[in-house]
Write an enzyme that holds these catalytic residues in place. Structure first.
Site, PDB file in Angstrom:
ATOM      1  CB  SER A  75      -0.875   0.019   1.255  1.00 16.01           C
ATOM      2  OG  SER A  75      -1.385   1.328   1.437  1.00 16.01           O
ATOM      3  CG  HIS A  96      -3.786  -1.582  -1.570  1.00 21.50           C
ATOM      4  ND1 HIS A  96      -4.901  -2.364  -1.814  1.00 21.50           N
ATOM      5  CD2 HIS A  96      -4.112  -0.790  -0.525  1.00 21.50           C
ATOM      6  CE1 HIS A  96      -5.859  -2.058  -0.947  1.00 21.50           C
ATOM      7  NE2 HIS A  96      -5.408  -1.092  -0.153  1.00 21.50           N
ATOM      8  CG  ASP A 113      -5.031   2.446   0.979  1.00 16.70           C
ATOM      9  OD1 ASP A 113      -5.937   1.606   0.874  1.00 16.70           O
ATOM     10  OD2 ASP A 113      -3.886   2.176   1.389  1.00 16.70           O
ATOM     11  CG  MET A 158      -8.428   7.031   2.684  1.00 17.42           C
ATOM     12  SD  MET A 158      -7.643   7.008   4.307  1.00 17.42           S
ATOM     13  CE  MET A 158      -6.636   5.526   4.165  1.00 17.42           C
ATOM     14  CG  HIS A 190      -9.036  -0.009  -0.240  1.00 10.61           C
ATOM     15  ND1 HIS A 190      -8.426  -0.263   0.958  1.00 10.61           N
ATOM     16  CD2 HIS A 190     -10.380  -0.073   0.017  1.00 10.61           C
ATOM     17  CE1 HIS A 190      -9.338  -0.457   1.886  1.00 10.61           C
ATOM     18  NE2 HIS A 190     -10.542  -0.342   1.353  1.00 10.61           N
ATOM     19  CG  MET A 205     -11.157   2.957   2.455  1.00 10.81           C
ATOM     20  SD  MET A 205      -9.564   2.920   3.276  1.00 10.81           S
ATOM     21  CE  MET A 205      -8.501   3.094   1.862  1.00 10.81           C
ATOM     22  CG  MET A 231     -11.283  -2.966   5.275  1.00  9.13           C
ATOM     23  SD  MET A 231      -9.780  -2.340   4.516  1.00  9.13           S
ATOM     24  CE  MET A 231      -8.951  -1.523   5.871  1.00  9.13           C
ATOM     25  N   GLY A 241      -8.856   3.816   7.257  1.00  7.28           N
ATOM     26  CA  GLY A 241      -8.572   5.231   7.468  1.00  7.28           C
ATOM     27  C   GLY A 241      -7.107   5.547   7.649  1.00  7.28           C
ATOM     28  CG  PHE A 242      -5.653   6.732  10.186  1.00  3.65           C
ATOM     29  CD1 PHE A 242      -5.124   7.974   9.844  1.00  3.65           C
ATOM     30  CD2 PHE A 242      -6.947   6.671  10.674  1.00  3.65           C
ATOM     31  CE1 PHE A 242      -5.879   9.129  10.003  1.00  3.65           C
ATOM     32  CE2 PHE A 242      -7.707   7.823  10.839  1.00  3.65           C
ATOM     33  CZ  PHE A 242      -7.175   9.059  10.500  1.00  3.65           C
ATOM     34  N   GLY A 243      -2.869   3.913   8.016  1.00  6.84           N
ATOM     35  CA  GLY A 243      -1.882   2.851   8.033  1.00  6.84           C
ATOM     36  C   GLY A 243      -1.303   2.713   9.431  1.00  6.84           C
ATOM     37  N   GLY A 244      -0.573   1.630   9.639  1.00 11.31           N
ATOM     38  CA  GLY A 244       0.163   1.458  10.880  1.00 11.31           C
ATOM     39  C   GLY A 244      -0.660   1.025  12.084  1.00 11.31           C
ATOM     40  CG  ASP A 284      -5.868  -2.974   3.179  1.00 12.45           C
ATOM     41  OD1 ASP A 284      -4.751  -2.754   3.671  1.00 12.45           O
ATOM     42  OD2 ASP A 284      -6.547  -2.111   2.586  1.00 12.45           O
ATOM     43  N   GLY A 318      -2.609  -4.035   8.932  1.00 15.14           N
ATOM     44  CA  GLY A 318      -1.793  -4.689   9.949  1.00 15.14           C
ATOM     45  C   GLY A 318      -1.099  -5.955   9.470  1.00 15.14           C
ATOM     46  N   GLY A 364       1.283  -2.032   4.118  1.00 18.92           N
ATOM     47  CA  GLY A 364       1.722  -0.649   3.936  1.00 18.92           C
ATOM     48  C   GLY A 364       2.935  -0.344   4.787  1.00 18.92           C
ATOM     49  CB  SER A 365       3.279   0.609   8.345  1.00 22.70           C
ATOM     50  OG  SER A 365       2.469  -0.413   8.861  1.00 22.70           O
TER      51      SER A 365
HETATM   52  C1  DX5 Z   1      -6.104   1.460   5.707  1.00 22.15           C
HETATM   53  C2  DX5 Z   1      -5.694   1.154   4.291  1.00 22.15           C
HETATM   54  C3  DX5 Z   1      -4.603   0.165   4.194  1.00 22.15           C
HETATM   55  C4  DX5 Z   1      -3.348   0.653   4.847  1.00 22.15           C
HETATM   56  C5  DX5 Z   1      -2.626  -0.529   5.373  1.00 22.15           C
HETATM   57  O1  DX5 Z   1      -7.287   2.139   5.742  1.00 22.15           O
HETATM   58  O2  DX5 Z   1      -6.784   0.652   3.548  1.00 22.15           O
HETATM   59  O3  DX5 Z   1      -4.353  -0.196   2.838  1.00 22.15           O
HETATM   60  O4  DX5 Z   1      -2.479   1.326   3.990  1.00 22.15           O
HETATM   61  O5  DX5 Z   1      -1.534  -0.088   6.089  1.00 22.15           O
HETATM   62  P1  DX5 Z   1      -0.825  -1.042   7.151  1.00 22.15           P
HETATM   63  O6  DX5 Z   1      -0.281  -2.208   6.373  1.00 22.15           O
HETATM   64  O7  DX5 Z   1       0.206  -0.188   7.742  1.00 22.15           O
HETATM   65  O8  DX5 Z   1      -1.881  -1.480   8.123  1.00 22.15           O
HETATM   66 ZN    ZN Z   2      -6.260  -0.281   1.582  1.00 19.12          ZN
END
Ligand code: DX5
Ligand code: ZN
Length: 217
Positions: free
Chosen positions: A3, A26, A28, A30, A59, A61, A130, A135-138, A168, A170, A190-191
């Site tokens: 991501s 991927h 994202d 938003m 993706h 959102m 999901m 909404g957020f990575g990490g 998707d 964590g 992602g992270s």
């Molecule tokens: C979250 C995104 C994910 C996000 C995953 O809303 O849809 O794609 O980037 O990031 P990690 O892998 O850090 O959870």
């Molecule tokens: Zn995503």
């Protein structure tokens, strides 16, 4: 697939070039409405399309995907995933995406069950479960989603279709095997990828761990 949410947005082309082993990118999207965060939209996706031949896995959102999602397919994205919680007419939308040459994906937030959508699987190329609140990575992986991944895999098997099951949120070296053992065959990270010293090596490592888990599952 990485991501790019966790990539350096000021240098997206360079970041994409750091992960040549990725099966797809991927992306994202938003809208600060469906989720409490704002990332990028169609102009940036078009710009990404112009600098890479890698598969784009969008993706969305966003609210009102019925209105906006087809434009991502028209922009050349190979896969476009909408949230079923936001779609007014998911069957019509999935058909519109396929008509425009994209794979049609349906995403489920952690608290959204998969069973009510079993009859839609024939209209879909991917289900995205999901494993964090979007909404957020990490964020930390939600183990409570694992039974839903298993149920989704079961429903896909029963449907007989070639539907990818994407996870998707964590996903990391700690959680990738759990996802695959539960039935996932497409993994977003992602992270875990972009925080690694060598993002491309992390892509390969996660794929190898997933492949090994699939062989034992
Ligand atoms: C979250 C995104 C994910 C996000 C995953 O809303 O849809 O794609 O980037 O990031 P990690 O892998 O850090 O959870
Ligand atoms: Zn995503």
């Amino acid at each position: 697939m990485p991501s790019i949410l966790s990539a350096d947005f000021a240098n997206l082309q360079r970041e994409i070039e750091r992960i040549p082993s990725a099966d797809a990118l991927h992306v994202d999207v938003m809208d600060l409405h469906f989720v409490p965060n704002l990332t990028l939209g169609l102009p940036v996706v078009k710009a990404i399309r112009s600098v890479t031949a890698q598969m784009l896995d969008i993706h969305l959102m966003i609210s009102d995907p019925d209105r906006w999602a087809p434009q991502y397919a028209e922009a050349g994205a190979e896969s476009v995933t909408f949230h079923v919680e936001a779609a007014a007419a998911p069957v019509r939308l999935a058909r519109e995406l396929r008509e425009r040459g994209a794979r049609a994906g349906m995403a489920l937030k952690p608290a959204t069950p998969v069973e009510p959508y079993a009859d839609l699987l024939g209209e879909l190329d991917m289900v995205l479960v999901m494993t964090v609140e979007p909404g957020f990575g990490g964020q930390s992986f939600l183990d409570l989603c694992l039974p839903k991944i298993r149920r989704a895999r079961q429903l896909i098997s029963e449907s007989g279709g070639d539907v990818w099951l994407q996870v998707d949120g964590g996903v990391s070296v700690e959680t990738v095997e759990r996802c695959v053992e539960a039935g996932a065959d497409a993994l977003v990270a992602g992270s875990a990828v972009f925080a690694a010293d060598d993002p491309d090596a992390m892509v390969t490592r996660l794929r190898e761990l997933g492949d090994a888990a699939a062989r034992w599952a």
